[in-house]
Design an enzyme around this catalytic site. Structure first.
Site, PDB file in Angstrom:
ATOM      1  N   ARG A  70       0.830  -1.212   0.000  1.00 51.51           N
ATOM      2  CA  ARG A  70       0.000   0.000   0.000  1.00 51.51           C
ATOM      3  C   ARG A  70       0.866   1.265   0.000  1.00 51.51           C
ATOM      4  O   ARG A  70       0.526   2.255  -0.639  1.00 51.51           O
ATOM      5  CB  ARG A  70      -0.958  -0.011   1.204  1.00 51.51           C
ATOM      6  CG  ARG A  70      -2.095  -1.027   1.004  1.00 51.51           C
ATOM      7  CD  ARG A  70      -3.021  -1.080   2.200  1.00 51.51           C
ATOM      8  NE  ARG A  70      -3.625   0.202   2.495  1.00 51.51           N
ATOM      9  CZ  ARG A  70      -4.048   0.568   3.709  1.00 51.51           C
ATOM     10  NH1 ARG A  70      -3.909  -0.259   4.724  1.00 51.51           N
ATOM     11  NH2 ARG A  70      -4.597   1.738   3.907  1.00 51.51           N
ATOM     12  N   ASN A 102      -8.264   8.757   6.442  1.00 53.03           N
ATOM     13  CA  ASN A 102      -7.273   8.205   5.521  1.00 53.03           C
ATOM     14  C   ASN A 102      -5.873   8.287   6.109  1.00 53.03           C
ATOM     15  O   ASN A 102      -5.538   9.229   6.822  1.00 53.03           O
ATOM     16  CB  ASN A 102      -7.321   8.949   4.181  1.00 53.03           C
ATOM     17  CG  ASN A 102      -8.682   8.834   3.525  1.00 53.03           C
ATOM     18  OD1 ASN A 102      -9.475   7.981   3.922  1.00 53.03           O
ATOM     19  ND2 ASN A 102      -8.957   9.675   2.558  1.00 53.03           N
ATOM     20  N   ASP A 104      -3.213   8.059   4.003  1.00 51.61           N
ATOM     21  CA  ASP A 104      -2.345   8.227   2.829  1.00 51.61           C
ATOM     22  C   ASP A 104      -1.566   9.540   2.780  1.00 51.61           C
ATOM     23  O   ASP A 104      -0.648   9.689   1.971  1.00 51.61           O
ATOM     24  CB  ASP A 104      -3.163   8.036   1.537  1.00 51.61           C
ATOM     25  CG  ASP A 104      -4.356   8.977   1.417  1.00 51.61           C
ATOM     26  OD1 ASP A 104      -4.306  10.110   1.944  1.00 51.61           O
ATOM     27  OD2 ASP A 104      -5.356   8.584   0.788  1.00 51.61           O
ATOM     28  N   HIS A 119      -6.971   7.976  11.977  1.00 52.69           N
ATOM     29  CA  HIS A 119      -6.483   6.590  11.979  1.00 52.69           C
ATOM     30  C   HIS A 119      -4.979   6.508  11.782  1.00 52.69           C
ATOM     31  O   HIS A 119      -4.460   5.449  11.432  1.00 52.69           O
ATOM     32  CB  HIS A 119      -7.218   5.781  10.900  1.00 52.69           C
ATOM     33  CG  HIS A 119      -8.682   5.616  11.192  1.00 52.69           C
ATOM     34  ND1 HIS A 119      -9.604   5.199  10.255  1.00 52.69           N
ATOM     35  CD2 HIS A 119      -9.391   5.816  12.337  1.00 52.69           C
ATOM     36  CE1 HIS A 119     -10.808   5.158  10.813  1.00 52.69           C
ATOM     37  NE2 HIS A 119     -10.713   5.531  12.068  1.00 52.69           N
ATOM     38  N   CYS A 127       7.986   2.002  17.101  1.00 51.36           N
ATOM     39  CA  CYS A 127       8.643   0.820  17.635  1.00 51.36           C
ATOM     40  C   CYS A 127       7.733   0.144  18.661  1.00 51.36           C
ATOM     41  O   CYS A 127       7.160   0.801  19.526  1.00 51.36           O
ATOM     42  CB  CYS A 127       9.980   1.185  18.275  1.00 51.36           C
ATOM     43  SG  CYS A 127      10.773  -0.255  19.009  1.00 51.36           S
ATOM     44  N   GLY A 186     -16.952  11.076   0.995  1.00 53.86           N
ATOM     45  CA  GLY A 186     -16.328   9.812   0.594  1.00 53.86           C
ATOM     46  C   GLY A 186     -16.083   8.830   1.715  1.00 53.86           C
ATOM     47  O   GLY A 186     -15.048   8.177   1.744  1.00 53.86           O
ATOM     48  N   SER A 188     -18.056   5.604   4.029  1.00 55.72           N
ATOM     49  CA  SER A 188     -19.248   4.762   4.155  1.00 55.72           C
ATOM     50  C   SER A 188     -19.920   4.968   5.516  1.00 55.72           C
ATOM     51  O   SER A 188     -20.995   4.442   5.758  1.00 55.72           O
ATOM     52  CB  SER A 188     -18.866   3.287   3.962  1.00 55.72           C
ATOM     53  OG  SER A 188     -17.831   2.934   4.854  1.00 55.72           O
ATOM     54  N   GLU A 214     -22.597   7.533  -3.568  1.00 54.71           N
ATOM     55  CA  GLU A 214     -23.886   6.951  -3.177  1.00 54.71           C
ATOM     56  C   GLU A 214     -24.203   7.407  -1.760  1.00 54.71           C
ATOM     57  O   GLU A 214     -23.312   7.763  -1.002  1.00 54.71           O
ATOM     58  CB  GLU A 214     -23.850   5.418  -3.262  1.00 54.71           C
ATOM     59  CG  GLU A 214     -22.826   4.797  -2.335  1.00 54.71           C
ATOM     60  CD  GLU A 214     -22.729   3.286  -2.494  1.00 54.71           C
ATOM     61  OE1 GLU A 214     -22.920   2.789  -3.614  1.00 54.71           O
ATOM     62  OE2 GLU A 214     -22.448   2.622  -1.475  1.00 54.71           O
TER      63      GLU A 214
HETATM   64  P1  OAD Z   1     -14.984   2.906   2.706  1.00 50.40           P
HETATM   65  O1  OAD Z   1     -14.225   2.126   1.677  1.00 50.40           O
HETATM   66  O2  OAD Z   1     -15.748   2.169   3.722  1.00 50.40           O
HETATM   67  O3  OAD Z   1     -16.015   3.880   1.973  1.00 50.40           O
HETATM   68  C1  OAD Z   1     -15.647   4.646   0.876  1.00 50.40           C
HETATM   69  C2  OAD Z   1     -16.813   5.545   0.539  1.00 50.40           C
HETATM   70  O4  OAD Z   1     -16.396   6.408  -0.500  1.00 50.40           O
HETATM   71  C3  OAD Z   1     -18.062   4.824   0.053  1.00 50.40           C
HETATM   72  O5  OAD Z   1     -19.193   5.352   0.741  1.00 50.40           O
HETATM   73  C4  OAD Z   1     -18.123   5.161  -1.441  1.00 50.40           C
HETATM   74  O6  OAD Z   1     -19.454   5.264  -1.926  1.00 50.40           O
HETATM   75  C5  OAD Z   1     -17.430   6.500  -1.465  1.00 50.40           C
HETATM   76  N1  OAD Z   1     -16.747   6.852  -2.733  1.00 50.40           N
HETATM   77  C6  OAD Z   1     -16.051   6.045  -3.562  1.00 50.40           C
HETATM   78  N2  OAD Z   1     -15.528   6.751  -4.579  1.00 50.40           N
HETATM   79  C7  OAD Z   1     -15.891   8.047  -4.390  1.00 50.40           C
HETATM   80  C8  OAD Z   1     -15.657   9.266  -5.103  1.00 50.40           C
HETATM   81  N3  OAD Z   1     -14.936   9.304  -6.219  1.00 50.40           N
HETATM   82  N4  OAD Z   1     -16.196  10.406  -4.595  1.00 50.40           N
HETATM   83  C9  OAD Z   1     -16.951  10.386  -3.466  1.00 50.40           C
HETATM   84  N5  OAD Z   1     -17.207   9.275  -2.761  1.00 50.40           N
HETATM   85  C10 OAD Z   1     -16.679   8.119  -3.209  1.00 50.40           C
HETATM   86  O7  OAD Z   1     -13.928   3.930   3.354  1.00 50.40           O
HETATM   87  P2  OAD Z   1     -14.009   4.694   4.758  1.00 50.40           P
HETATM   88  O8  OAD Z   1     -15.387   5.120   5.063  1.00 50.40           O
HETATM   89  O9  OAD Z   1     -12.935   5.700   4.735  1.00 50.40           O
HETATM   90  O10 OAD Z   1     -10.050   1.957   8.881  1.00 50.40           O
HETATM   91  O11 OAD Z   1     -13.599   3.524   5.751  1.00 50.40           O
HETATM   92  C11 OAD Z   1     -13.460   3.813   7.099  1.00 50.40           C
HETATM   93  C12 OAD Z   1     -12.355   2.985   7.701  1.00 50.40           C
HETATM   94  O12 OAD Z   1     -12.567   1.597   7.424  1.00 50.40           O
HETATM   95  C13 OAD Z   1     -10.972   3.235   7.119  1.00 50.40           C
HETATM   96  O13 OAD Z   1     -10.327   4.353   7.679  1.00 50.40           O
HETATM   97  C14 OAD Z   1     -10.253   1.975   7.462  1.00 50.40           C
HETATM   98  C15 OAD Z   1     -11.316   0.995   7.018  1.00 50.40           C
HETATM   99  O14 OAD Z   1     -11.238  -0.272   7.555  1.00 50.40           O
HETATM  100  C16 OAD Z   1      -8.972   1.432   9.427  1.00 50.40           C
HETATM  101  O15 OAD Z   1      -8.093   0.906   8.761  1.00 50.40           O
HETATM  102  C17 OAD Z   1      -8.931   1.548  10.914  1.00 50.40           C
END
Ligand code: OAD
Length: 238
Positions: A70, A102, A104, A119, A127, A186, A188, A214
């Protein structure tokens, strides 16, 4: 949608305090895979085998290989118009807090400065022995990497089953409670506590706007929903 965008643009321009919560969707147009959905990472990888303290205890090399993959992927991409629009919005707003789930680092790369990384960061390593933390952008020659003290290094991210830094949580909820406008972009909205920030802002009187391809936020949380790619919609809010 044009009228709605104009209305929200005006609310942002007048707001004393704007808070933005972002998730993986804001980096999707840069080419960083999201976690959920058809192309999501959790479709092909099991979170419990890669993103938990137990997984790291059992097989640190496997966990590090996934993070190294990643890190390489993220190092090769650039911020997209969504990240740049939020950096621009910060310059135009009195109080602006960008809370991201994020890891990143693309918001900072795009020029955002008041960023809370809920996060953690994939560029941070810590370490497991002496707890020293460093930003390390170079790829490691051998995996898993080892600290000068002899203990294993781990990625500076929050894994499932781990607690978030209490200071980070209180700063995030404090900002949400003081927002005039909050954008939820962006995500979920399923992973806590980030998933509750929109409701916190709304109950404290903020105008909450969801930007997502969505609908993910409950109707009782979002005052408005802008459906479409963040890289197209966010620049239109400036
Ligand atoms: P998700 O992958 O759960 O959700 C991504 C969201 O982005 C979804 O609701 C998509 O519909 C939306 N999406 C995708 N492409 C898009 C675009 N071009 N413009 C706007 N929206 C878009 O990601 P997160 O909600 O960030 O945690 O997930 C939360 C956490 O779950 C992450 O931080 C990570 C993961 O497990 C840890 O690693 C602790």
């Amino acid at each position: 949608m044009t009228d709605e965008i104009e209305h929200i643009r005006a609310l942002i321009a007048e707001a004393g305090s704007v808070v933005v919560l972002t998730g993986a969707g804001v980096s999707a147009e840069s080419g960083v895979p999201t976690f959920r959905g058809a192309e999501g990472l959790w479709r092909n990888f099991r979170a419990e085998e890669l993103a938990t303290p137990e997984a790291f205890g059992k097989d640190p090399k496997l966990v590090w290989e996934w993070y190294a993959w990643r890190r390489g992927l993220i190092a090769a991409v650039e911020p997209n118009p969504a990240h740049y629009a939020l950096a621009e919005m910060e310059k135009k707003t009195g109080r602006f807090t960008l809370i991201t789930q994020n890891v990143d680092g693309l918001h900072t790369l795009a020029g955002s400065s008041n960023v809370i990384e809920m996060h953690g960061s994939i560029w941070q390593v810590r370490c497991t022995g002496c707890a020293i933390e460093n930003v390390e952008r170079e790829a490691f020659e051998t995996l898993p990497p080892v600290c000068a003290c002899g203990a294993l290094l781990r990625p500076g991210v929050v894994w499932f089953g781990e607690s978030l830094d209490p200071g980070v949580v209180s700063a995030s909820f404090g900002a949400a409670a003081e927002a005039d406008v909050m954008l939820v972009v962006g995500t979920s909205s399923v992973v806590q506590p980030a998933a509750s920030l929109g409701a916190e802002a709304r109950s404290a009187g903020a105008y909450v706007v969801e930007v997502n391809i969505e609908r993910a936020l409950g109707g009782s949380v979002a005052n408005a929903t802008l459906t479409g790619p963040a890289g197209e919609l966010l620049p239109r809010l400036l």
